[in-house]
Write a protein that holds these residues in place. Structure first.
Motif, mmCIF file in Angstrom:
data_model
loop_
_atom_site.group_PDB
_atom_site.id
_atom_site.type_symbol
_atom_site.label_atom_id
_atom_site.label_comp_id
_atom_site.label_asym_id
_atom_site.label_seq_id
_atom_site.Cartn_x
_atom_site.Cartn_y
_atom_site.Cartn_z
ATOM 1 N N ARG A 19 0.829 -1.211 0.000
ATOM 2 C CA ARG A 19 0.000 0.000 0.000
ATOM 3 C C ARG A 19 0.862 1.259 0.000
ATOM 4 O O ARG A 19 0.415 2.332 0.403
ATOM 5 N N GLY A 20 2.106 1.099 -0.433
ATOM 6 C CA GLY A 20 2.987 2.250 -0.572
ATOM 7 C C GLY A 20 3.632 2.722 0.708
ATOM 8 O O GLY A 20 4.150 3.855 0.751
ATOM 9 N N MET A 21 3.621 1.892 1.760
ATOM 10 C CA MET A 21 4.196 2.291 3.048
ATOM 11 C C MET A 21 5.155 1.216 3.562
ATOM 12 O O MET A 21 4.904 0.019 3.402
ATOM 13 N N MET A 22 6.241 1.673 4.180
ATOM 14 C CA MET A 22 7.088 0.749 4.932
ATOM 15 C C MET A 22 6.359 0.327 6.199
ATOM 16 O O MET A 22 5.609 1.124 6.784
ATOM 17 N N LEU A 23 6.575 -0.889 6.638
ATOM 18 C CA LEU A 23 5.979 -1.375 7.880
ATOM 19 C C LEU A 23 7.107 -1.624 8.880
ATOM 20 O O LEU A 23 8.058 -2.343 8.584
ATOM 21 N N ILE A 24 6.986 -1.023 10.050
ATOM 22 C CA ILE A 24 7.993 -1.184 11.094
ATOM 23 C C ILE A 24 7.344 -1.854 12.303
ATOM 24 O O ILE A 24 6.430 -1.290 12.911
ATOM 25 N N LEU A 25 7.795 -3.067 12.626
ATOM 26 C CA LEU A 25 7.302 -3.780 13.802
ATOM 27 C C LEU A 25 8.203 -3.399 14.969
ATOM 28 O O LEU A 25 9.418 -3.642 14.925
ATOM 29 N N VAL A 26 7.628 -2.824 16.004
ATOM 30 C CA VAL A 26 8.454 -2.314 17.097
ATOM 31 C C VAL A 26 8.001 -2.906 18.416
ATOM 32 O O VAL A 26 6.804 -3.090 18.665
ATOM 33 N N GLY A 27 8.959 -3.227 19.259
ATOM 34 C CA GLY A 27 8.643 -3.774 20.571
ATOM 35 C C GLY A 27 9.920 -4.133 21.310
ATOM 36 O O GLY A 27 11.005 -4.215 20.724
ATOM 37 N N GLN A 28 9.791 -4.340 22.595
ATOM 38 C CA GLN A 28 10.919 -4.747 23.430
ATOM 39 C C GLN A 28 11.516 -6.045 22.888
ATOM 40 O O GLN A 28 10.836 -6.858 22.267
ATOM 41 N N ARG A 29 12.800 -6.250 23.119
ATOM 42 C CA ARG A 29 13.425 -7.504 22.716
ATOM 43 C C ARG A 29 12.688 -8.695 23.336
ATOM 44 O O ARG A 29 12.237 -8.645 24.464
ATOM 45 N N ARG A 30 12.609 -9.741 22.538
ATOM 46 C CA ARG A 30 12.073 -11.051 22.946
ATOM 47 C C ARG A 30 10.550 -11.092 23.102
ATOM 48 O O ARG A 30 10.027 -11.989 23.741
ATOM 49 N N VAL A 31 9.855 -10.108 22.520
ATOM 50 C CA VAL A 31 8.390 -10.190 22.559
ATOM 51 C C VAL A 31 7.837 -10.950 21.359
ATOM 52 O O VAL A 31 6.621 -11.143 21.248
ATOM 53 N N GLY A 32 8.714 -11.353 20.432
ATOM 54 C CA GLY A 32 8.263 -12.177 19.315
ATOM 55 C C GLY A 32 8.286 -11.494 17.967
ATOM 56 O O GLY A 32 7.667 -11.984 17.021
ATOM 57 N N LYS A 33 9.021 -10.390 17.815
ATOM 58 C CA LYS A 33 9.068 -9.691 16.527
ATOM 59 C C LYS A 33 9.733 -10.555 15.459
ATOM 60 O O LYS A 33 9.282 -10.589 14.306
ATOM 61 N N SER A 34 10.811 -11.247 15.830
ATOM 62 C CA SER A 34 11.518 -12.085 14.861
ATOM 63 C C SER A 34 10.625 -13.206 14.356
ATOM 64 O O SER A 34 10.612 -13.519 13.148
ATOM 65 N N TYR A 35 9.865 -13.806 15.264
ATOM 66 C CA TYR A 35 8.950 -14.864 14.851
ATOM 67 C C TYR A 35 7.856 -14.317 13.944
ATOM 68 O O TYR A 35 7.419 -14.989 13.001
ATOM 69 N N MET A 36 7.393 -13.100 14.212
ATOM 70 C CA MET A 36 6.385 -12.508 13.344
ATOM 71 C C MET A 36 6.949 -12.290 11.947
ATOM 72 O O MET A 36 6.250 -12.501 10.942
ATOM 73 N N LEU A 37 8.217 -11.895 11.862
ATOM 74 C CA LEU A 37 8.833 -11.703 10.560
ATOM 75 C C LEU A 37 8.961 -13.037 9.816
ATOM 76 O O LEU A 37 8.733 -13.118 8.603
ATOM 77 N N ARG A 38 9.309 -14.091 10.566
ATOM 78 C CA ARG A 38 9.391 -15.422 9.936
ATOM 79 C C ARG A 38 8.014 -15.897 9.489
ATOM 80 O O ARG A 38 7.870 -16.514 8.424
ATOM 81 N N GLN A 39 7.015 -15.633 10.316
ATOM 82 C CA GLN A 39 5.654 -16.027 9.935
ATOM 83 C C GLN A 39 5.201 -15.262 8.692
ATOM 84 O O GLN A 39 4.511 -15.821 7.826
ATOM 85 N N LEU A 40 5.594 -14.011 8.594
ATOM 86 C CA LEU A 40 5.279 -13.228 7.398
ATOM 87 C C LEU A 40 5.994 -13.820 6.184
ATOM 88 O O LEU A 40 5.406 -13.907 5.095
ATOM 89 N N HIS A 41 7.255 -14.213 6.364
ATOM 90 C CA HIS A 41 8.013 -14.841 5.270
ATOM 91 C C HIS A 41 7.269 -16.073 4.757
ATOM 92 O O HIS A 41 7.078 -16.243 3.541
ATOM 93 N N THR A 42 6.843 -16.923 5.672
ATOM 94 C CA THR A 42 6.097 -18.127 5.287
ATOM 95 C C THR A 42 4.787 -17.759 4.603
ATOM 96 O O THR A 42 4.396 -18.378 3.595
#
Length: 406
Positions: A19-42
């Protein structure tokens, strides 16, 4: 190892792709951002056949040579494909110096959809927001809600499960440990806490007075949910041997908030409809870390933990939260979502008439008709005859029901 899909976040992210926008997932370390990125990849592989995904995880050694914006830009461009949709996923983007220059260039050139994660609020500082203004959407990622906690740990909703949640917190990584083993929980939370403090606070902010930042973190943990005056903190610290000023205390508090381990909550004049700019409350992004700092003495800090849990639950459900101020007293939470407002009082037990009058009476003094709740752990709940229109909920009910459905 089975991966539990956090569908609410995944739907929120995927509905905003392309939709023409960058998406930035923000949160404290270890809240699951990396897993969300992997889930998005899948998800992209399953739902966007033929797309090209470039994935960078700055916590992995193989990406250690990407240290600045130029290297980030070149790495991405060299791996993009012509004639297809390109997606650039970057984990812990703040570890790349000047990353905003690369993101801005890639976005301006319309080369890809960018989705990045960050563990420091610097990403949204006023200076950086100006440089990326109008180009990104912030998507906050939080620790596990109570219902997610039940799913992750394969637990049924019960008083025992609630107590476990109040004790250990909502970091997803705890699903690999026995949450009934305090030693295992303590070791895991200690590792997370030390990583945040060393990498996102002490090293990033180049802090010299390490003892003071540790003492300050402990002070906030002991006073979670209480109004904080930086002058009072400085005086307390001085009495304990820390020679610090109020301005330095304020700066160090900002560092802890920038690392997203703490969240600052302003006071709101309910009748005057304005925010106060002095004296704030602070809550932990994960109440398990708060408990670790305080030595896991849940019984001594139960009301503070309950407040912290309610505050985070409101954030997870998309509310903006402030502390209500009335002439009659204080409202623990004023939660707003668009035009919808909810007033909430939190307490452990309504064990006396004085407590009932304080919690229900303050809500009764509010002159509008928005929903009003008292949340506690009393076994008997429901509306009280003397306080019509004010709902009394058990904490478990509050954490497992959509507010608009209650």
């Amino acid at each position: 190892m089975a991966v539990i899909i956090r569908n609410t976040y995944l739907k929120h992210i995927t509905s905003r792709l392309n939709r023409g926008m960058m998406l930035i997932l923000v949160g404290q370390r270890r809240v699951g951002k990396s897993y969300m990125l992997r889930q998005l990849h899948t998800w992209l592989e399953d739902n966007r056949p033929g797309c090209n995904v470039v994935y960078i995880n700055k916590e992995l050694q193989i990406f250690s040579e990407i240290t600045n914006s130029g290297q980030l830009y070149e790495y991405a461009v060299q791996r993009f494909l012509h004639g297809t949709d390109n997606y650039l996923l970057i984990d812990e983007v703040q570890d790349v110096e000047g990353y905003e220059d690369a993101l801005r260039a890639l976005h301006a050139e319309e080369r890809c959809q960018i989705v990045a994660t960050g563990s420091n609020a610097y990403i949204f500082s006023s200076e950086l927001s100006t440089r990326l203004a109008g180009r990104y959407i912030e998507i906050p990622i939080y620790g596990l809600s109570y219902t997610e906690f039940l799913e992750f740990h394969k637990l049924a909703d019960s008083d025992q499960s609630l107590v476990a949640y109040l004790q250990v917190g909502g970091l997803p990584g705890l699903c690999h440990f026995d949450i009934n083993d305090e030693g295992q929980v303590r070791d895991y939370l200690q590792g997370v806490y030390n990583t945040i403090m060393m990498r996102d606070v002490i090293a990033r902010e180049e802090i010299r007075n390490v003892v003071f930042i540790e003492n300050l973190s402990r002070y906030i943990a002991d006073n979670t949910g209480k109004l904080i005056s930086v002058s009072n903190i400085a005086n307390v610290m001085k009495s304990q041997g820390d020679k610090v000023s109020a301005p330095l205390t304020s700066i160090y508090l900002r560092y802890l908030c920038n690392a997203l381990i703490l969240r600052q909550v302003a006071r709101y004049d309910i009748h005057g409809k304005k925010l106060f700019e002095q004296n704030f409350k602070y809550y932990f992004s994960d109440h398990g870390l708060r408990n670790y700092i305080c030595g896991f003495n849940l019984r001594a800090g139960i009301e503070k933990v309950i407040e912290n849990v309610i505050y985070n639950h409101l954030l997870v459900n998309g509310f903006e939260v402030s502390v209500g101020v009335l002439r009659a007293g204080e409202i623990d939470f004023v939660a707003t979502k668009g035009r919808f407002i909810v007033y909430i009082q939190a307490t452990y037990l309504l064990g006396s008439e004085e407590t009932i009058q304080r919690e229900f009476g303050n809500l009764k003094a509010i002159r509008d008709n928005y929903p009003k709740y008292v949340v506690s752990m009393d076994p008997i709940v429901g509306e009280l005859p003397d306080y019509p229109g004010i709902r009394h909920l058990h904490l478990r009910q509050f954490l497992t029901t959509t507010l608009s459905d209650i």
